[in-house]
Design a protein around this motif. Structure first.
Motif, PDB file in Angstrom:
ATOM      1  N   PRO A 259       0.831  -1.210   0.000  1.00 17.94           N
ATOM      2  CA  PRO A 259       0.000   0.000   0.000  1.00 17.94           C
ATOM      3  C   PRO A 259       0.866   1.261   0.000  1.00 17.94           C
ATOM      4  O   PRO A 259       1.901   1.324   0.662  1.00 17.94           O
ATOM      5  CB  PRO A 259      -0.799  -0.131   1.301  1.00 17.94           C
ATOM      6  CG  PRO A 259      -0.797  -1.589   1.611  1.00 17.94           C
ATOM      7  CD  PRO A 259       0.518  -2.114   1.120  1.00 17.94           C
ATOM      8  N   HIS A 260       0.428   2.239  -0.782  1.00 16.87           N
ATOM      9  CA  HIS A 260       1.091   3.549  -0.871  1.00 16.87           C
ATOM     10  C   HIS A 260       2.440   3.476  -1.589  1.00 16.87           C
ATOM     11  O   HIS A 260       3.139   4.480  -1.688  1.00 16.87           O
ATOM     12  CB  HIS A 260       1.279   4.185   0.508  1.00 16.87           C
ATOM     13  CG  HIS A 260       0.067   4.125   1.374  1.00 16.87           C
ATOM     14  ND1 HIS A 260      -1.124   4.720   1.023  1.00 16.87           N
ATOM     15  CD2 HIS A 260      -0.157   3.507   2.561  1.00 16.87           C
ATOM     16  CE1 HIS A 260      -2.029   4.488   1.967  1.00 16.87           C
ATOM     17  NE2 HIS A 260      -1.474   3.752   2.900  1.00 16.87           N
ATOM     18  N   GLY A 261       2.813   2.299  -2.077  1.00 18.77           N
ATOM     19  CA  GLY A 261       4.068   2.169  -2.805  1.00 18.77           C
ATOM     20  C   GLY A 261       3.878   2.372  -4.289  1.00 18.77           C
ATOM     21  O   GLY A 261       2.770   2.602  -4.778  1.00 18.77           O
ATOM     22  N   PRO A 262       4.967   2.260  -5.059  1.00 22.29           N
ATOM     23  CA  PRO A 262       4.860   2.430  -6.513  1.00 22.29           C
ATOM     24  C   PRO A 262       4.117   1.275  -7.149  1.00 22.29           C
ATOM     25  O   PRO A 262       3.985   0.187  -6.580  1.00 22.29           O
ATOM     26  CB  PRO A 262       6.325   2.461  -6.964  1.00 22.29           C
ATOM     27  CG  PRO A 262       7.055   1.674  -5.913  1.00 22.29           C
ATOM     28  CD  PRO A 262       6.344   1.954  -4.628  1.00 22.29           C
TER      29      PRO A 262
ATOM     30  N   LEU B 192       8.835  -3.777 -18.599  1.00 17.72           N
ATOM     31  CA  LEU B 192       8.540  -3.513 -17.201  1.00 17.72           C
ATOM     32  C   LEU B 192       8.771  -2.040 -16.907  1.00 17.72           C
ATOM     33  O   LEU B 192       9.799  -1.475 -17.288  1.00 17.72           O
ATOM     34  CB  LEU B 192       9.422  -4.367 -16.286  1.00 17.72           C
ATOM     35  CG  LEU B 192       9.320  -5.883 -16.454  1.00 17.72           C
ATOM     36  CD1 LEU B 192      10.369  -6.594 -15.606  1.00 17.72           C
ATOM     37  CD2 LEU B 192       7.926  -6.375 -16.088  1.00 17.72           C
ATOM     38  N   LEU B 193       7.809  -1.413 -16.234  1.00 18.65           N
ATOM     39  CA  LEU B 193       7.874  -0.003 -15.901  1.00 18.65           C
ATOM     40  C   LEU B 193       7.438   0.199 -14.455  1.00 18.65           C
ATOM     41  O   LEU B 193       6.722  -0.630 -13.891  1.00 18.65           O
ATOM     42  CB  LEU B 193       6.954   0.828 -16.808  1.00 18.65           C
ATOM     43  CG  LEU B 193       7.095   0.653 -18.327  1.00 18.65           C
ATOM     44  CD1 LEU B 193       5.909   1.288 -19.028  1.00 18.65           C
ATOM     45  CD2 LEU B 193       8.393   1.284 -18.791  1.00 18.65           C
ATOM     46  N   THR B 194       7.858   1.300 -13.855  1.00 17.40           N
ATOM     47  CA  THR B 194       7.317   1.699 -12.556  1.00 17.40           C
ATOM     48  C   THR B 194       6.597   3.028 -12.726  1.00 17.40           C
ATOM     49  O   THR B 194       6.948   3.836 -13.598  1.00 17.40           O
ATOM     50  CB  THR B 194       8.417   1.856 -11.491  1.00 17.40           C
ATOM     51  OG1 THR B 194       9.358   2.854 -11.908  1.00 17.40           O
ATOM     52  CG2 THR B 194       9.151   0.545 -11.270  1.00 17.40           C
ATOM     53  N   ARG B 195       5.591   3.244 -11.881  1.00 15.52           N
ATOM     54  CA  ARG B 195       4.800   4.469 -11.994  1.00 15.52           C
ATOM     55  C   ARG B 195       4.244   4.840 -10.625  1.00 15.52           C
ATOM     56  O   ARG B 195       3.761   3.970  -9.884  1.00 15.52           O
ATOM     57  CB  ARG B 195       3.659   4.285 -12.980  1.00 15.52           C
ATOM     58  CG  ARG B 195       2.811   5.533 -13.189  1.00 15.52           C
ATOM     59  CD  ARG B 195       1.814   5.333 -14.304  1.00 15.52           C
ATOM     60  NE  ARG B 195       0.946   6.482 -14.493  1.00 15.52           N
ATOM     61  CZ  ARG B 195       1.257   7.547 -15.218  1.00 15.52           C
ATOM     62  NH1 ARG B 195       2.431   7.618 -15.809  1.00 15.52           N
ATOM     63  NH2 ARG B 195       0.399   8.548 -15.363  1.00 15.52           N
ATOM     64  N   ALA B 196       4.306   6.121 -10.307  1.00 19.75           N
ATOM     65  CA  ALA B 196       3.658   6.646  -9.105  1.00 19.75           C
ATOM     66  C   ALA B 196       2.246   7.066  -9.480  1.00 19.75           C
ATOM     67  O   ALA B 196       2.058   7.915 -10.356  1.00 19.75           O
ATOM     68  CB  ALA B 196       4.439   7.832  -8.554  1.00 19.75           C
ATOM     69  N   VAL B 197       1.252   6.442  -8.863  1.00 16.86           N
ATOM     70  CA  VAL B 197      -0.137   6.802  -9.153  1.00 16.86           C
ATOM     71  C   VAL B 197      -0.507   8.056  -8.380  1.00 16.86           C
ATOM     72  O   VAL B 197       0.125   8.413  -7.391  1.00 16.86           O
ATOM     73  CB  VAL B 197      -1.096   5.648  -8.812  1.00 16.86           C
ATOM     74  CG1 VAL B 197      -0.754   4.415  -9.629  1.00 16.86           C
ATOM     75  CG2 VAL B 197      -1.058   5.340  -7.318  1.00 16.86           C
ATOM     76  N   ALA B 198      -1.561   8.728  -8.845  1.00 19.56           N
ATOM     77  CA  ALA B 198      -2.041   9.949  -8.205  1.00 19.56           C
ATOM     78  C   ALA B 198      -3.533   9.824  -7.938  1.00 19.56           C
ATOM     79  O   ALA B 198      -4.248   9.152  -8.694  1.00 19.56           O
ATOM     80  CB  ALA B 198      -1.764  11.165  -9.095  1.00 19.56           C
ATOM     81  N   PRO B 199      -4.029  10.454  -6.873  1.00 20.47           N
ATOM     82  CA  PRO B 199      -5.474  10.410  -6.598  1.00 20.47           C
ATOM     83  C   PRO B 199      -6.278  10.905  -7.794  1.00 20.47           C
ATOM     84  O   PRO B 199      -5.931  11.923  -8.406  1.00 20.47           O
ATOM     85  CB  PRO B 199      -5.627  11.339  -5.395  1.00 20.47           C
ATOM     86  CG  PRO B 199      -4.285  11.336  -4.729  1.00 20.47           C
ATOM     87  CD  PRO B 199      -3.297  11.219  -5.844  1.00 20.47           C
ATOM     88  N   GLY B 200      -7.321  10.170  -8.144  1.00 21.75           N
ATOM     89  CA  GLY B 200      -8.159  10.540  -9.265  1.00 21.75           C
ATOM     90  C   GLY B 200      -7.715   9.990 -10.600  1.00 21.75           C
ATOM     91  O   GLY B 200      -8.449  10.122 -11.596  1.00 21.75           O
ATOM     92  N   ASP B 201      -6.503   9.379 -10.658  1.00 21.01           N
ATOM     93  CA  ASP B 201      -6.091   8.706 -11.901  1.00 21.01           C
ATOM     94  C   ASP B 201      -7.131   7.666 -12.293  1.00 21.01           C
ATOM     95  O   ASP B 201      -7.687   6.960 -11.445  1.00 21.01           O
ATOM     96  CB  ASP B 201      -4.763   7.965 -11.689  1.00 21.01           C
ATOM     97  CG  ASP B 201      -3.548   8.870 -11.787  1.00 21.01           C
ATOM     98  OD1 ASP B 201      -3.713  10.068 -12.072  1.00 21.01           O
ATOM     99  OD2 ASP B 201      -2.427   8.362 -11.579  1.00 21.01           O
ATOM    100  N   VAL B 202      -7.351   7.524 -13.603  1.00 24.98           N
ATOM    101  CA  VAL B 202      -8.175   6.430 -14.125  1.00 24.98           C
ATOM    102  C   VAL B 202      -7.312   5.639 -15.104  1.00 24.98           C
ATOM    103  O   VAL B 202      -6.775   6.203 -16.061  1.00 24.98           O
ATOM    104  CB  VAL B 202      -9.438   6.947 -14.834  1.00 24.98           C
ATOM    105  CG1 VAL B 202     -10.240   5.771 -15.402  1.00 24.98           C
ATOM    106  CG2 VAL B 202     -10.296   7.764 -13.881  1.00 24.98           C
TER     107      VAL B 202
END
Length: 277
Positions: free
Chosen positions: A145-148, A209-219
């Motif tokens: 949780p809360h990770g990338p 393979l990729l990493t991504r930081a999600v943001a609130p409201g992303d769809v």
């Protein structure tokens, strides 16, 4: 899910008589995946389901949540503990760099494991290299949780993100057509559905393979090529712009309806995730 709210739908489409697409939502693993199978005599349907099952089984085993048994009974799965990804870990030597690398390696191994199982099944059926059942595999995994978020991709299913009023394609189609576009090749271009790689037909696979930081409201939209193949990206974006936690089912249905109206000839799968605000 810890990431947010997810919903998916799959449809046989307007031409085919069988659905070889599969999708999976696993709150306990923090995993979302879409697979688009190929192969006669229900081989594609088997391949897409088996790829997802083996991927999930490997990750679960690696997290210490259960064994993965192959056809030979082998249970030698690299082991790590989910706490390795916990940013509140009390280990003074633990870093997010270490955790990210361990997760990336595990995800890579999980995709290779799924490919190895499908390839073994093709060999057992005396299929030559490059033949037999196969599948695309694209998805997202958040180990903690809360990770990338970690993105994995083989084939031509796609992952999109709607953020800040714009739609962005996060994966790149692994097709001869896309390769020709990238190289600036002259017409005529190859057919759009010729894959450079898929799980199953060959002994090795090289997942993106990729990493991504999600943001609130992303769809996020995971989909098979039956959804995007004949539809305008602007029309897809308009549906995602209206996505809320309480209407993802309606948005998925609208995406399928769009693809059917646009004459898509393949199976259609749409899986939506809306990240928590």
């Amino acid at each position: 899910m810890d990431l947010g709210v997810a919903f998916g739908i799959t449809d046989v489409g307007i031409v085919r008589t069988a659905n070889q697409d599969n999708f999976h939502i696993s709150p306990e693993l923090g995993l979302l995946a879409v697979a688009d199978g190929m192969g006669g005599h229900a081989g594609g349907e088997i391949a897409s389901a088996e790829a997802i099952e083996q991927l999930c089984g490997f990750i679960a085993a690696a997290r210490g949540q259960g064994p993965v048994l192959g056809a030979d009974g082998d249970t030698t799965i690299p082991v790590f503990r989910a706490s390795a990804f916990d940013p509140s870990s009390t280990d003074p030597d633990a870093t997010w760099t270490d955790a990210t690398m361990k997760a990336m390696i595990t995800l890579h191994d999980a995709v290779e494991f799924a490919n190895a199982r499908l390839y073994a099944a093709n060999v057992a059926r005396h299929q030559a290299d490059g033949m037999g059942m196969g599948t695309t595999l694209t998805g997202m995994w958040q180990p903690a949780p809360h990770g990338p978020v970690f993105i994995f991709h083989v084939g031509d299913s796609r992952l999109y993100c709607w953020r800040g009023g714009a739609l962005r394609q996060l994966t790149r189609d692994q097709t001869l057509y896309q390769q020709a576009l990238d190289l600036g090749a002259p017409e005529p271009l190859p057919p759009r559905n010729l894959l450079l790689q898929a799980l199953g037909p060959t002994a090795t696979v090289r997942p993106e393979l990729l990493t991504r930081a999600v943001a609130p409201g992303d769809v996020y939209l995971l989909c098979s090529d039956g959804l995007y193949g004949d539809s305008d990206p602007a029309a897809i974006a308009a549906i995602l712009a209206d996505a809320r936690d309480d209407n993802l089912d309606a948005c998925c249905a609208a995406l399928v309806d769009l693809a059917r109206r646009d004459g898509g000839r393949d199976n259609i799968t749409a899986l939506l995730l809306r990240c928590r605000a």
